[in-house]
Design an enzyme around this catalytic site. Structure first.
Site, PDB file in Angstrom:
ATOM      1  N   ARG A   9       5.310  15.109  21.376  1.00 54.26           N
ATOM      2  CA  ARG A   9       5.418  15.703  20.032  1.00 54.26           C
ATOM      3  C   ARG A   9       6.563  15.063  19.262  1.00 54.26           C
ATOM      4  O   ARG A   9       6.529  14.966  18.045  1.00 54.26           O
ATOM      5  CB  ARG A   9       5.682  17.212  20.139  1.00 54.26           C
ATOM      6  CG  ARG A   9       4.518  18.056  20.568  1.00 54.26           C
ATOM      7  CD  ARG A   9       4.899  19.536  20.505  1.00 54.26           C
ATOM      8  NE  ARG A   9       5.596  19.799  19.272  1.00 54.26           N
ATOM      9  CZ  ARG A   9       6.671  20.610  19.170  1.00 54.26           C
ATOM     10  NH1 ARG A   9       7.142  21.220  20.233  1.00 54.26           N
ATOM     11  NH2 ARG A   9       7.256  20.813  18.010  1.00 54.26           N
TER      12      ARG A   9
ATOM     13  N   ARG B 282      11.317  32.581  16.105  1.00 54.44           N
ATOM     14  CA  ARG B 282      11.145  31.731  14.919  1.00 54.44           C
ATOM     15  C   ARG B 282      10.680  32.538  13.687  1.00 54.44           C
ATOM     16  O   ARG B 282       9.643  32.295  13.110  1.00 54.44           O
ATOM     17  CB  ARG B 282      10.150  30.605  15.194  1.00 54.44           C
ATOM     18  CG  ARG B 282      10.338  29.810  16.457  1.00 54.44           C
ATOM     19  CD  ARG B 282      11.583  28.997  16.570  1.00 54.44           C
ATOM     20  NE  ARG B 282      11.686  27.895  15.659  1.00 54.44           N
ATOM     21  CZ  ARG B 282      11.234  26.662  15.903  1.00 54.44           C
ATOM     22  NH1 ARG B 282      10.582  26.430  17.021  1.00 54.44           N
ATOM     23  NH2 ARG B 282      11.390  25.680  15.029  1.00 54.44           N
TER      24      ARG B 282
ATOM     25  N   ASP C  32      19.100  20.684  19.063  1.00 53.80           N
ATOM     26  CA  ASP C  32      18.042  19.846  19.651  1.00 53.80           C
ATOM     27  C   ASP C  32      18.583  18.902  20.712  1.00 53.80           C
ATOM     28  O   ASP C  32      17.795  18.288  21.439  1.00 53.80           O
ATOM     29  CB  ASP C  32      17.332  19.032  18.554  1.00 53.80           C
ATOM     30  CG  ASP C  32      16.590  19.940  17.592  1.00 53.80           C
ATOM     31  OD1 ASP C  32      16.195  19.467  16.517  1.00 53.80           O
ATOM     32  OD2 ASP C  32      16.433  21.139  17.903  1.00 53.80           O
TER      33      ASP C  32
ATOM     34  N   LYS D 299      11.206  12.653  13.091  1.00 55.95           N
ATOM     35  CA  LYS D 299      10.077  13.606  13.127  1.00 55.95           C
ATOM     36  C   LYS D 299      10.312  14.727  12.121  1.00 55.95           C
ATOM     37  O   LYS D 299       9.426  15.060  11.333  1.00 55.95           O
ATOM     38  CB  LYS D 299       9.952  14.210  14.520  1.00 55.95           C
ATOM     39  CG  LYS D 299       9.089  15.469  14.584  1.00 55.95           C
ATOM     40  CD  LYS D 299       8.961  16.069  15.959  1.00 55.95           C
ATOM     41  CE  LYS D 299      10.073  16.975  16.329  1.00 55.95           C
ATOM     42  NZ  LYS D 299       9.935  18.386  15.881  1.00 55.95           N
ATOM     43  N   ASN D 300      11.533  15.314  12.143  1.00 52.26           N
ATOM     44  CA  ASN D 300      11.782  16.514  11.340  1.00 52.26           C
ATOM     45  C   ASN D 300      11.985  16.212   9.866  1.00 52.26           C
ATOM     46  O   ASN D 300      12.061  17.132   9.050  1.00 52.26           O
ATOM     47  CB  ASN D 300      12.959  17.298  11.916  1.00 52.26           C
ATOM     48  CG  ASN D 300      12.585  17.929  13.244  1.00 52.26           C
ATOM     49  OD1 ASN D 300      11.407  17.997  13.584  1.00 52.26           O
ATOM     50  ND2 ASN D 300      13.574  18.357  13.999  1.00 52.26           N
TER      51      ASN D 300
ATOM     52  N   CYS E 147       7.629  30.471  19.409  1.00 53.36           N
ATOM     53  CA  CYS E 147       7.303  29.418  20.377  1.00 53.36           C
ATOM     54  C   CYS E 147       8.192  29.659  21.588  1.00 53.36           C
ATOM     55  O   CYS E 147       8.888  30.657  21.677  1.00 53.36           O
ATOM     56  CB  CYS E 147       7.556  28.043  19.765  1.00 53.36           C
ATOM     57  SG  CYS E 147       9.290  27.712  19.505  1.00 53.36           S
TER      58      CYS E 147
HETATM   59  C1  EPZ Z   1      14.123  23.080  12.295  1.00 49.01           C
HETATM   60  O1  EPZ Z   1      13.422  24.226  12.727  1.00 49.01           O
HETATM   61  C2  EPZ Z   1      13.689  21.947  13.223  1.00 49.01           C
HETATM   62  N1  EPZ Z   1      12.243  21.726  13.107  1.00 49.01           N
HETATM   63  C3  EPZ Z   1      14.046  22.304  14.669  1.00 49.01           C
HETATM   64  O2  EPZ Z   1      13.691  21.198  15.481  1.00 49.01           O
HETATM   65  C4  EPZ Z   1      15.552  22.519  14.755  1.00 49.01           C
HETATM   66  O3  EPZ Z   1      15.893  22.900  16.067  1.00 49.01           O
HETATM   67  C5  EPZ Z   1      15.959  23.630  13.771  1.00 49.01           C
HETATM   68  O4  EPZ Z   1      15.546  23.269  12.437  1.00 49.01           O
HETATM   69  C6  EPZ Z   1      17.465  23.861  13.756  1.00 49.01           C
HETATM   70  O5  EPZ Z   1      18.124  22.691  13.423  1.00 49.01           O
HETATM   71  C7  EPZ Z   1      11.775  21.035  12.051  1.00 49.01           C
HETATM   72  O6  EPZ Z   1      12.508  20.618  11.176  1.00 49.01           O
HETATM   73  C8  EPZ Z   1      10.286  20.817  12.018  1.00 49.01           C
HETATM   74  P1  EPZ Z   1      15.728  27.191  11.338  1.00 49.01           P
HETATM   75  P2  EPZ Z   1      13.426  25.580  11.799  1.00 49.01           P
HETATM   76  O7  EPZ Z   1      14.862  27.890  10.361  1.00 49.01           O
HETATM   77  O8  EPZ Z   1      13.408  25.207  10.371  1.00 49.01           O
HETATM   78  C9  EPZ Z   1      16.685  31.669  12.432  1.00 49.01           C
HETATM   79  C10 EPZ Z   1      12.832  20.137  17.396  1.00 49.01           C
HETATM   80  O9  EPZ Z   1      13.103  20.230  18.610  1.00 49.01           O
HETATM   81  N2  EPZ Z   1      15.846  32.038  11.269  1.00 49.01           N
HETATM   82  O10 EPZ Z   1      16.923  26.427  10.857  1.00 49.01           O
HETATM   83  O11 EPZ Z   1      12.365  26.487  12.299  1.00 49.01           O
HETATM   84  C11 EPZ Z   1      15.828  31.135  13.568  1.00 49.01           C
HETATM   85  O12 EPZ Z   1      15.316  32.186  14.357  1.00 49.01           O
HETATM   86  C12 EPZ Z   1      12.726  21.384  16.545  1.00 49.01           C
HETATM   87  O13 EPZ Z   1      12.639  19.058  16.790  1.00 49.01           O
HETATM   88  C13 EPZ Z   1      15.798  33.370  10.894  1.00 49.01           C
HETATM   89  O14 EPZ Z   1      16.433  34.218  11.520  1.00 49.01           O
HETATM   90  O15 EPZ Z   1      14.852  26.175  12.200  1.00 49.01           O
HETATM   91  C14 EPZ Z   1      16.805  30.303  14.343  1.00 49.01           C
HETATM   92  O16 EPZ Z   1      17.538  31.165  15.188  1.00 49.01           O
HETATM   93  C15 EPZ Z   1      12.940  22.655  17.337  1.00 49.01           C
HETATM   94  N3  EPZ Z   1      15.024  33.704   9.827  1.00 49.01           N
HETATM   95  C16 EPZ Z   1      17.754  29.752  13.276  1.00 49.01           C
HETATM   96  O17 EPZ Z   1      17.538  30.568  12.107  1.00 49.01           O
HETATM   97  C17 EPZ Z   1      14.311  32.780   9.120  1.00 49.01           C
HETATM   98  O18 EPZ Z   1      13.634  33.169   8.132  1.00 49.01           O
HETATM   99  C18 EPZ Z   1      17.487  28.305  12.895  1.00 49.01           C
HETATM  100  O19 EPZ Z   1      16.153  28.227  12.470  1.00 49.01           O
HETATM  101  C19 EPZ Z   1      14.376  31.434   9.523  1.00 49.01           C
HETATM  102  C20 EPZ Z   1      15.152  31.080  10.606  1.00 49.01           C
END
Ligand code: EPZ
Length: 456
Positions: free
Chosen positions: A411, A133, A319, A34-35, A128
């Protein structure tokens, strides 16, 4: 009444009915990730030619991303296993609010639209259930590449305001290895003028899959999978064919479900080194795991308590934190599971405790006293991975469970209940609208009998 997901509109009224405490046996086919699929769909906007994606899973999140591409003028056609994407007619750079609001991953479109068309307007992706996020890393990186970005009335308006109408390569150091920010900045940099270096980049397999496809399209990306990625900008990107990598989170979910039900199953296709940290923890907790090419087999006779701390790849994936917590709830001994990535990813704990688990949460860490068994209950999943965790617990539990929240589960998991029932699980999807009062009563009665039996 057993139903399929086709009538997606009433997913909120659908539930799983599970008769647990049965061991599973057989082979599960793993779908495309998915991701990876979500970001590859967004990346197709960068191409001047047709992109053919195969192994794209049939999920509600994917349906939403396809609708977003269509709203921008992209033509999509399914040809058997292939999804043929023709972005030649891409002419809109603004995403409709209602489409973005339904799918956070739609924000992946900002990089391609900005670098291809010179501007992009889309809704600020909200938080969410699992966390706030934020997207400041995405915004800072795009500004460093020369974009002008205004955020007002929950809209992100980005544009390139230089004569050449091109982003300019630069050095970017991320404050955190954000998957989404890394992917957004890689996509934006592919058509920038000059070299971009991204430091503290995310190393996830889905980032690697994106770079692999972009290089097939003519991009020049080096260091995918490392924390330093270099992108030499080009002026255009061509079409290609690309197969989406297997979903490591789906595979890990089924391996954990097998361990929780003392089963013997094989999952394939997988890329084993995408699951190293999960395999290590399952072995540490007593499962016997065999890797054979693109298959992983697991056999579990006992479950030992182990501690987990989630971390960016190659660490233990956030995840799979909720599914693994379900496994630890019936382990021998005490375990600690710390969630370090998201601030609110413990919504499954309440449901697990309703089933008889003994878990307390302190500072985003679950302290788990393993119990001998769980009892079936009627429960509701609150988000994608916690719904999977509760379903795993219900497969392990004694008695019947009804699990709502399939609008979350669908999803991220394709044909979830069919893949499980094919290896012996007693699981079916029901439409609650059609479940009469008597059958609800019989569920409560059978669970009460089970509990009395256990009390004795
Ligand atoms: C991706 O989300 C995945 N989604 C998530 O999968 C996954 O849990 C996550 O990466 C971590 O591996 C998709 O790929 C569509 P991040 P993403 O930006 O990109 C902080 C699932 O269940 N952060 O790596 O949104 C954020 O708050 C989903 O399939 C900032 O602080 O994750 C979080 O604490 C859920 N500032 C951490 O980084 C930013 O500008 C990781 O977020 C961006 C992120």
């Amino acid at each position: 009444m057993v139903c399929d997901r086709e009538n997606k509109s009433d997913l909120k009224f659908q539930n799983f009915k599970i008769n647990g405490n049965r061991s599973l046996k057989g082979q599960i086919k793993i779908s495309g990730a998915k991701n990876s699929s979500l970001v590859l769909l967004a990346a197709s906007l960068l191409s001047d030619e047709t992109i053919t994606l195969t192994n794209v899973p049939n999920l509600t999140d994917i349906d939403k991303m396809k609708n977003i591409l269509k709203s921008l003028g992209v033509l999509l056609k399914s040809e058997g296993e292939d999804l043929v994407i023709s972005p030649q007619n891409l002419h809109l750079c603004e995403l409709p609010y209602e489409l973005v609001n339904g799918l956070r991953a739609s924000f992946f479109c900002i990089g391609p639209l900005l670098t291809k068309l010179g501007e992009a307007t889309l809704a600020l992706p909200g938080g969410c259930k699992i966390g706030e996020r934020p997207i400041e890393e995405h915004i800072k990186g795009l500004k460093a590449l020369g974009a002008e970005i205004i955020i007002e009335d929950s809209l992100v308006k980005a544009r390139i305001n230089n004569n050449e109408q091109r982003l300019k390569g630069t050095n970017i150091k991320l404050n955190c290895p954000s998957v989404g920010a890394t992917e957004t900045l890689i996509m934006a940099s592919t058509l920038a003028k000059g070299r971009t270096i991204i430091e503290n980049a995310a190393r996830e397999p889905e980032v690697q899959d994106l770079c692999f496809m972009l290089n097939k399209m003519g991009a020049n990306i080096y260091g995918a999978g490392q924390s330093k990625i270099i992108i030499e900008g080009v002026t255009k990107l061509k079409g290609c064919s690309h197969k989406v990598i297997p979903d490591r989170i789906e595979a890990g979910t089924f391996l954990i479900a097998a361990a929780s039900t003392f089963s013997s199953i094989t999952v394939s296709p997988v890329i084993p080194n995408h699951l190293d940290s999960v395999i290590e923890k399952l072995r540490e907790s007593g499962s016997k795991i065999t890797i054979n090419g693109n298959s992983i087999s697991i056999k579990t006779n006992s479950i030992k308590a182990v501690n987990i701390q989630t971390a960016p790849f190659p660490g233990f994936p956030t995840d799979l934190q909720a599914p693994f917590t379900a496994l630890m709830s019936i382990a021998n001994g005490q375990s600690k599971i710390s969630e370090t990535i998201f601030e609110n990813r413990m919504s499954h704990i309440k449901s697990l405790n309703q089933m008889g688990a003994s878990i307390v949460v302190e500072d985003n860490t679950a302290l788990i006293n393993g119990v001998e068994f769980l009892n079936g209950q009627s429960l509701k999943g609150q988000d994608l991975r916690s719904s999977a965790a509760i379903t795993i617990a219900a497969l392990a539990a004694k008695g019947i469970s009804r699990i709502e929240g399939l609008e979350h589960l669908d999803r991220g998991y394709e044909n979830f209940e069919n893949k499980l029932s094919n290896i012996g699980a007693e699981i079916s999807r029901e439409n609650a609208k059609n479940i009469n009062h008597e059958s609800k009563l019989s569920l409560d009665k059978s669970n009460k009998q089970t509990k009395n039996y256990q009390a004795a």
